[in-house]
Scaffold this motif. Structure first.
Motif, PDB file in Angstrom:
ATOM      1  N   THR A  33       0.811  -1.214   0.000  1.00  0.00           N
ATOM      2  CA  THR A  33       0.000   0.000   0.000  1.00  0.00           C
ATOM      3  C   THR A  33       0.845   1.265   0.000  1.00  0.00           C
ATOM      4  O   THR A  33       1.982   1.266   0.489  1.00  0.00           O
ATOM      5  CB  THR A  33      -0.957   0.027   1.204  1.00  0.00           C
ATOM      6  OG1 THR A  33      -0.193   0.024   2.409  1.00  0.00           O
ATOM      7  CG2 THR A  33      -1.901  -1.160   1.180  1.00  0.00           C
ATOM      8  N   VAL A  34       0.269   2.316  -0.561  1.00  0.00           N
ATOM      9  CA  VAL A  34       0.919   3.625  -0.643  1.00  0.00           C
ATOM     10  C   VAL A  34      -0.067   4.693  -0.155  1.00  0.00           C
ATOM     11  O   VAL A  34      -1.279   4.468  -0.149  1.00  0.00           O
ATOM     12  CB  VAL A  34       1.379   3.933  -2.084  1.00  0.00           C
ATOM     13  CG1 VAL A  34       2.416   2.911  -2.554  1.00  0.00           C
ATOM     14  CG2 VAL A  34       0.199   3.998  -3.044  1.00  0.00           C
ATOM     15  N   PRO A  35       0.422   5.870   0.237  1.00  0.00           N
ATOM     16  CA  PRO A  35      -0.473   6.954   0.648  1.00  0.00           C
ATOM     17  C   PRO A  35      -1.351   7.429  -0.516  1.00  0.00           C
ATOM     18  O   PRO A  35      -0.889   7.514  -1.661  1.00  0.00           O
ATOM     19  CB  PRO A  35       0.485   8.056   1.098  1.00  0.00           C
ATOM     20  CG  PRO A  35       1.751   7.341   1.456  1.00  0.00           C
ATOM     21  CD  PRO A  35       1.832   6.204   0.491  1.00  0.00           C
ATOM     22  N   VAL A  36      -2.607   7.751  -0.192  1.00  0.00           N
ATOM     23  CA  VAL A  36      -3.586   8.194  -1.192  1.00  0.00           C
ATOM     24  C   VAL A  36      -4.268   9.463  -0.681  1.00  0.00           C
ATOM     25  O   VAL A  36      -4.632   9.535   0.493  1.00  0.00           O
ATOM     26  CB  VAL A  36      -4.660   7.109  -1.438  1.00  0.00           C
ATOM     27  CG1 VAL A  36      -5.672   7.561  -2.474  1.00  0.00           C
ATOM     28  CG2 VAL A  36      -4.033   5.771  -1.819  1.00  0.00           C
ATOM     29  N   TRP A  37      -4.447  10.426  -1.580  1.00  0.00           N
ATOM     30  CA  TRP A  37      -5.216  11.633  -1.290  1.00  0.00           C
ATOM     31  C   TRP A  37      -6.260  11.795  -2.384  1.00  0.00           C
ATOM     32  O   TRP A  37      -6.061  11.346  -3.515  1.00  0.00           O
ATOM     33  CB  TRP A  37      -4.326  12.880  -1.313  1.00  0.00           C
ATOM     34  CG  TRP A  37      -3.405  13.011  -0.156  1.00  0.00           C
ATOM     35  CD1 TRP A  37      -3.634  13.695   0.999  1.00  0.00           C
ATOM     36  CD2 TRP A  37      -2.093  12.457  -0.015  1.00  0.00           C
ATOM     37  NE1 TRP A  37      -2.541  13.601   1.836  1.00  0.00           N
ATOM     38  CE2 TRP A  37      -1.589  12.848   1.234  1.00  0.00           C
ATOM     39  CE3 TRP A  37      -1.295  11.670  -0.839  1.00  0.00           C
ATOM     40  CZ2 TRP A  37      -0.330  12.481   1.681  1.00  0.00           C
ATOM     41  CZ3 TRP A  37      -0.049  11.298  -0.392  1.00  0.00           C
ATOM     42  CH2 TRP A  37       0.424  11.704   0.852  1.00  0.00           C
ATOM     43  N   ALA A  38      -7.367  12.435  -2.056  1.00  0.00           N
ATOM     44  CA  ALA A  38      -8.402  12.672  -3.065  1.00  0.00           C
ATOM     45  C   ALA A  38      -9.146  13.969  -2.803  1.00  0.00           C
ATOM     46  O   ALA A  38      -9.271  14.404  -1.660  1.00  0.00           O
ATOM     47  CB  ALA A  38      -9.388  11.504  -3.091  1.00  0.00           C
ATOM     48  N   ASN A  39      -9.614  14.549  -3.881  1.00  0.00           N
ATOM     49  CA  ASN A  39     -10.529  15.683  -3.825  1.00  0.00           C
ATOM     50  C   ASN A  39     -11.727  15.266  -4.672  1.00  0.00           C
ATOM     51  O   ASN A  39     -11.615  15.129  -5.894  1.00  0.00           O
ATOM     52  CB  ASN A  39      -9.884  16.951  -4.387  1.00  0.00           C
ATOM     53  CG  ASN A  39     -10.800  18.157  -4.331  1.00  0.00           C
ATOM     54  OD1 ASN A  39     -12.017  18.028  -4.342  1.00  0.00           O
ATOM     55  ND2 ASN A  39     -10.209  19.335  -4.308  1.00  0.00           N
ATOM     56  N   GLU A  40     -12.851  15.031  -4.036  1.00  0.00           N
ATOM     57  CA  GLU A  40     -14.037  14.511  -4.719  1.00  0.00           C
ATOM     58  C   GLU A  40     -14.856  15.592  -5.428  1.00  0.00           C
ATOM     59  O   GLU A  40     -15.829  15.289  -6.101  1.00  0.00           O
ATOM     60  CB  GLU A  40     -14.922  13.757  -3.723  1.00  0.00           C
ATOM     61  CG  GLU A  40     -14.313  12.468  -3.220  1.00  0.00           C
ATOM     62  CD  GLU A  40     -14.413  11.300  -4.200  1.00  0.00           C
ATOM     63  OE1 GLU A  40     -15.081  11.439  -5.240  1.00  0.00           O
ATOM     64  OE2 GLU A  40     -13.816  10.249  -3.916  1.00  0.00           O
ATOM     65  N   ASP A  41     -14.454  16.857  -5.292  1.00  0.00           N
ATOM     66  CA  ASP A  41     -15.147  17.949  -5.975  1.00  0.00           C
ATOM     67  C   ASP A  41     -14.200  19.133  -6.089  1.00  0.00           C
ATOM     68  O   ASP A  41     -14.212  20.038  -5.259  1.00  0.00           O
ATOM     69  CB  ASP A  41     -16.419  18.347  -5.220  1.00  0.00           C
ATOM     70  CG  ASP A  41     -17.235  19.412  -5.937  1.00  0.00           C
ATOM     71  OD1 ASP A  41     -16.864  19.806  -7.074  1.00  0.00           O
ATOM     72  OD2 ASP A  41     -18.237  19.865  -5.364  1.00  0.00           O
ATOM     73  N   VAL A  42     -13.388  19.136  -7.149  1.00  0.00           N
ATOM     74  CA  VAL A  42     -12.382  20.184  -7.288  1.00  0.00           C
ATOM     75  C   VAL A  42     -12.990  21.556  -7.554  1.00  0.00           C
ATOM     76  O   VAL A  42     -12.328  22.572  -7.351  1.00  0.00           O
ATOM     77  CB  VAL A  42     -11.325  19.837  -8.365  1.00  0.00           C
ATOM     78  CG1 VAL A  42     -10.571  18.581  -7.993  1.00  0.00           C
ATOM     79  CG2 VAL A  42     -11.943  19.707  -9.735  1.00  0.00           C
TER      80      VAL A  42
ATOM     81  N   ASP B  79      -9.431  23.367  -3.540  1.00  0.00           N
ATOM     82  CA  ASP B  79      -8.224  22.654  -3.962  1.00  0.00           C
ATOM     83  C   ASP B  79      -7.662  21.723  -2.895  1.00  0.00           C
ATOM     84  O   ASP B  79      -6.550  21.216  -3.038  1.00  0.00           O
ATOM     85  CB  ASP B  79      -7.157  23.645  -4.412  1.00  0.00           C
ATOM     86  CG  ASP B  79      -6.739  24.607  -3.307  1.00  0.00           C
ATOM     87  OD1 ASP B  79      -7.310  24.549  -2.203  1.00  0.00           O
ATOM     88  OD2 ASP B  79      -5.825  25.418  -3.565  1.00  0.00           O
ATOM     89  N   SER B  80      -8.406  21.475  -1.840  1.00  0.00           N
ATOM     90  CA  SER B  80      -7.913  20.624  -0.746  1.00  0.00           C
ATOM     91  C   SER B  80      -7.991  19.150  -1.096  1.00  0.00           C
ATOM     92  O   SER B  80      -9.016  18.667  -1.570  1.00  0.00           O
ATOM     93  CB  SER B  80      -8.733  20.864   0.525  1.00  0.00           C
ATOM     94  OG  SER B  80      -8.534  22.178   0.981  1.00  0.00           O
ATOM     95  N   LEU B  81      -6.888  18.486  -0.847  1.00  0.00           N
ATOM     96  CA  LEU B  81      -6.854  17.026  -0.975  1.00  0.00           C
ATOM     97  C   LEU B  81      -7.029  16.440   0.420  1.00  0.00           C
ATOM     98  O   LEU B  81      -6.425  16.913   1.374  1.00  0.00           O
ATOM     99  CB  LEU B  81      -5.524  16.566  -1.574  1.00  0.00           C
ATOM    100  CG  LEU B  81      -5.338  16.912  -3.050  1.00  0.00           C
ATOM    101  CD1 LEU B  81      -3.872  16.816  -3.436  1.00  0.00           C
ATOM    102  CD2 LEU B  81      -6.181  15.996  -3.914  1.00  0.00           C
TER     103      LEU B  81
ATOM    104  N   ASN C 161     -16.052  16.901 -10.850  1.00  0.00           N
ATOM    105  CA  ASN C 161     -14.661  16.815 -11.275  1.00  0.00           C
ATOM    106  C   ASN C 161     -13.852  16.416 -10.058  1.00  0.00           C
ATOM    107  O   ASN C 161     -14.040  16.971  -8.973  1.00  0.00           O
ATOM    108  CB  ASN C 161     -14.181  18.151 -11.831  1.00  0.00           C
ATOM    109  CG  ASN C 161     -14.877  18.491 -13.125  1.00  0.00           C
ATOM    110  OD1 ASN C 161     -15.304  17.615 -13.859  1.00  0.00           O
ATOM    111  ND2 ASN C 161     -15.000  19.774 -13.409  1.00  0.00           N
ATOM    112  N   LYS C 162     -12.928  15.453 -10.234  1.00  0.00           N
ATOM    113  CA  LYS C 162     -12.221  14.862  -9.096  1.00  0.00           C
ATOM    114  C   LYS C 162     -10.730  14.756  -9.358  1.00  0.00           C
ATOM    115  O   LYS C 162     -10.297  14.744 -10.508  1.00  0.00           O
ATOM    116  CB  LYS C 162     -12.796  13.470  -8.821  1.00  0.00           C
ATOM    117  CG  LYS C 162     -14.292  13.524  -8.580  1.00  0.00           C
ATOM    118  CD  LYS C 162     -14.945  12.183  -8.668  1.00  0.00           C
ATOM    119  CE  LYS C 162     -16.446  12.414  -8.544  1.00  0.00           C
ATOM    120  NZ  LYS C 162     -17.145  11.307  -8.036  1.00  0.00           N
ATOM    121  N   GLN C 163      -9.971  14.638  -8.276  1.00  0.00           N
ATOM    122  CA  GLN C 163      -8.531  14.428  -8.387  1.00  0.00           C
ATOM    123  C   GLN C 163      -8.109  13.389  -7.355  1.00  0.00           C
ATOM    124  O   GLN C 163      -8.544  13.431  -6.205  1.00  0.00           O
ATOM    125  CB  GLN C 163      -7.783  15.739  -8.148  1.00  0.00           C
ATOM    126  CG  GLN C 163      -6.299  15.650  -8.418  1.00  0.00           C
ATOM    127  CD  GLN C 163      -5.652  17.023  -8.358  1.00  0.00           C
ATOM    128  OE1 GLN C 163      -5.628  17.643  -7.301  1.00  0.00           O
ATOM    129  NE2 GLN C 163      -5.145  17.485  -9.484  1.00  0.00           N
TER     130      GLN C 163
END
Length: 160
Positions: free
Chosen positions: A72-81, A85-87, A104-106
């Motif tokens: 496993t690796v670290p994961v960040w997400a923004n479910e509504d960019v 701009d916060s992950l 729109n997502k990141q």
């Protein structure tokens, strides 16, 4: 002296912008001369879908013996960019499934090359994006790699 982004990091397009109507397999990159890296995935979901983004490893940039990343690796997400701009830090993993919303997502994965099965000869990484079966949903992805040998012209990571 100011160091530019491209002098410090190798930026490589993993997936050119395309529809997620079908599954997407990104380009492989070699992590042999990389200290750390990131995979940045951008999704435009005109129709809500719980699209999965996941990481694979291989023995070369041709994808020899490709298999899912197991460590496993670290994961960040923004479910509504569009709302900021916060992950948000998510649970470590080898994949991430976005929410079933039309936004729109990141998604960002932080990669330590030691997380690959290096003792088995796995030195290359790629990103894959699951099919949404929606022609109006799109994705793109980039690798941002911190090279051991930075400079004006960092060595290629798309060759072995």
């Amino acid at each position: 002296m100011i160091t530019t982004l491209v002098e410090k990091y190798k930026v490589v397009q993993a997936v050119e912008p395309k529809t997620t109507n079908a599954a997407i397999t990104g380009a492989y990159v070699s992590l042999k001369n990389v200290i750390r890296g990131a995979v940045v995935v951008n999704l435009t979901q005109a129709v809500g879908h719980a699209t999965q983004v996941y990481l694979y490893q291989a023995k070369d940039v041709s994808g020899t013996d490709a298999k899912p990343l197991t460590n496993t690796v670290p994961v960040w997400a923004n479910e509504d960019v569009s709302s900021g701009d916060s992950l948000t830090r998510k649970a470590d993993g080898v994949s991430y499934t976005v929410a079933n919303t039309a936004k729109n997502k990141q998604v960002v994965f932080h990669i330590d090359p030691a997380k690959l099965d290096i003792n088995e000869g796995f030195t290359c990484l790629n990103v894959r994006i699951g099919a949404s079966t929606q022609a109006t949903n799109f994705a793109s992805a980039d690798y941002i790699l911190d090279s051991k040998y930075a400079g004006d012209n960092p060595s290629s990571v798309v060759v072995d």
